[in-house]
Scaffold this active site. Structure first.
Site, short mmCIF file in Angstrom:
data_model
loop_
_atom_site.label_atom_id
_atom_site.label_comp_id
_atom_site.label_asym_id
_atom_site.label_seq_id
_atom_site.Cartn_x
_atom_site.Cartn_y
_atom_site.Cartn_z
N LYS A 1 -9.36 12.22 45.96
CA LYS A 1 -10.30 12.77 44.98
C LYS A 1 -10.54 14.26 45.20
CE LYS A 1 -12.47 8.70 43.22
NZ LYS A 1 -13.65 7.98 42.78
N LYS B 1 -2.85 4.11 40.62
CA LYS B 1 -3.69 2.97 40.24
C LYS B 1 -4.36 3.23 38.88
CE LYS B 1 -8.31 3.46 41.88
NZ LYS B 1 -9.56 2.91 42.22
N LYS C 1 -10.64 4.51 35.74
CA LYS C 1 -11.44 4.88 34.58
C LYS C 1 -11.52 6.39 34.41
CE LYS C 1 -15.30 2.61 36.70
NZ LYS C 1 -15.47 3.06 38.08
N1 AQP Z 1 -6.67 -0.40 39.41
C1 AQP Z 1 -7.41 -1.28 40.06
N2 AQP Z 1 -6.90 -2.47 40.46
C2 AQP Z 1 -7.66 -3.39 41.12
N3 AQP Z 1 -8.96 -3.18 41.43
C3 AQP Z 1 -9.50 -2.01 41.05
N4 AQP Z 1 -10.74 -1.50 41.19
C4 AQP Z 1 -10.81 -0.28 40.63
N5 AQP Z 1 -9.62 0.05 40.11
C5 AQP Z 1 -8.78 -1.01 40.35
C6 AQP Z 1 -11.82 -2.20 41.86
O1 AQP Z 1 -12.98 -2.09 41.05
C7 AQP Z 1 -14.11 -2.01 41.90
C8 AQP Z 1 -14.98 -0.86 41.52
O2 AQP Z 1 -14.36 0.36 41.66
P1 AQP Z 1 -15.22 1.69 41.45
O3 AQP Z 1 -15.51 1.88 40.03
O4 AQP Z 1 -16.40 1.66 42.30
O5 AQP Z 1 -14.35 2.80 41.99
P2 AQP Z 1 -12.85 3.03 41.96
O6 AQP Z 1 -12.15 2.04 42.83
O7 AQP Z 1 -12.65 4.46 42.29
O8 AQP Z 1 -12.48 2.71 40.44
P3 AQP Z 1 -11.93 3.69 39.40
O9 AQP Z 1 -11.76 2.96 38.11
O10 AQP Z 1 -10.71 4.38 39.93
O11 AQP Z 1 -13.13 4.70 39.25
P4 AQP Z 1 -13.11 6.27 39.30
O12 AQP Z 1 -12.04 6.65 38.34
O13 AQP Z 1 -14.48 6.68 38.86
O14 AQP Z 1 -12.82 6.65 40.70
C9 AQP Z 1 -13.60 -1.90 43.34
O15 AQP Z 1 -13.68 -3.18 43.93
C10 AQP Z 1 -12.19 -1.50 43.16
O16 AQP Z 1 -11.37 -1.95 44.22
#
Ligand code: AQP
Length: 359
Positions: free
Chosen positions: A136, A219, A222
């Protein structure tokens, strides 16, 4: 508990207790950031498992981690909307606010209070090894927030303020959970107590790491700038079908066995998504579609995704029409949560040596 607070500056490997968690109530905690709309990755890696674990032998606590979200800039109006929408997403995905405790992190102040203690337990070197921080921050390490660096200490606090024994997450959170275990082990060791459990990660299912639809090495996220890279839980049937139709693949047909997908990350991703949505194994999906082209597989996947996700997006839209009810659910969740967190923080302060108020 003993009086001998041992070596607080040690950064050495400390062995966990031989029978960890034997004295703790089985309790699940997990959270999601309200940092944008929910994706299919969040659903398959987290929400679907959250709902399934409710029926098992745990008390379940699920959280919108709004304090984590602001480690990168969030427009305040969007943050409020995203938090409520996330709450609607939890409920629409099957999380029952009576059976589970459903909260937004900032309404339960003990999360942030314990995080400060953990900032003083965790070591700089541990944080510097976190791949999520490196991803990040990129080349911008001097300009990102201090909160982004300390994020895993707050995550450890989120989990351990409930004495949670199990944490369902996607594969990307594995390293943060290892750090949570290290924090618990070091705290217990430094203060000579057996106070925090050594939490077990629960990383299960066919899609613990859903990849971008545009790039099988990234991955699904969002915050990816390309909306075509992900399926949002709020997408309608046409958008879902279009994104799957345009998903990157290769010209080969589906192979006879999973080994044939070893060097085909985009194809493997679509098979995993199908398997998770259909509650099948990836092996069974490949066996069913062996020899078929993506021209045939993609429409089948699109139909399945629409069938599974449409009821969720419809229910989210319905719930979002009554924001006052969402706010009531979150307030009630916070009250129930604090029955657990306030005594654990009080005891932590006592262990650390803080003078308590006179009652
Ligand atoms: N691509 C993914 N595949 C499987 N699990 C996923 N998770 C997120 N993306 C995937 C799981 O969702 C939960 C919450 O994640 P988060 O929103 O707290 O943060 P993150 O993992 O950083 O998710 P994002 O979508 O990538 O958010 P941003 O873009 O804001 O950083 C976790 O259990 C995660 O493993």
């Amino acid at each position: 508990m003993t009086d001998t607070a041992a070596n607080p500056d040690a950064n050495s490997a400390i062995k966990p207790a031989t029978r960890p968690n034997a004295n703790f109530t089985p309790r699940v905690f997990s959270g999601i950031q309200p940092s944008g709309g929910l994706t299919l990755g969040n659903y398959l890696g987290a929400l679907k498992r959250f709902a399934e674990m409710q029926g098992e032998a745990y008390q379940t606590v699920y959280c919108m981690v709004d304090l984590h979200a602001i480690t990168v800039w969030q427009n305040p109006a969007d943050l409020r909307k995203n938090t409520r929408e996330l709450c609607a997403g939890f409920i629409a995905s099957g999380i029952d606010p009576e059976q589970s405790i459903l909260i937004n992190q900032s309404q339960v102040p003990e999360h942030a209070q314990l995080a400060w203690i953990f900032n003083c337990v965790a070591r700089m070197g541990w944080m510097q090894r976190m791949t999520q921080f490196k991803d990040k921050a990129g080349k911008n390490t001097q300009n990102v927030s201090l909160g982004l660096f300390a994020y895993p200490a707050l995550m450890a606090a989120d989990i351990l303020i409930y004495h949670a024994t199990h944490v369902p997450v996607g594969e990307d959170q594995k390293q943060h959970l290892e750090l949570t275990r290290d924090v618990a082990i070091k705290f217990n060791h430094d203060y000579g107590v057996d106070f925090f459990p050594i939490t077990e990660p629960v990383i299960e299912g066919a899609a613990t790491r859903v990849m971008s639809l545009r790039d099988g090495s990234k991955k699904m996220s969002k915050s990816d700038p390309s909306d075509m890279s992900r399926i949002n839980l709020t997408d309608d049937a046409d958008a879902i079908a279009q994104k799957i139709r345009k998903a990157k693949t290769d010209p080969d047909p589906l192979p006879e066995t999973l080994d044939g997908l070893a060097d085909r990350p985009e194809a493997r991703n679509l098979v995993n998504i199908y398997a998770a949505l259909a509650d099948m194994t990836a092996e069974a999906v490949v066996a069913e579609y062996a020899g078929q082209q993506f021209g045939a597989f993609k429409p089948a996947l699109a139909d399945l995704a629409v069938a599974r996700l449409s009821p969720i997006s419809t229910e989210m839209a319905r719930l979002m029409n009554d924001q006052a009810e969402i706010d009531r659910i979150l307030s009630r969740g916070a009250e129930r949560a604090r029955e657990i967190t306030a005594p654990i923080l009080k005891k932590t302060y006592d262990i650390v040596g803080m003078v308590p108020p006179v009652v």
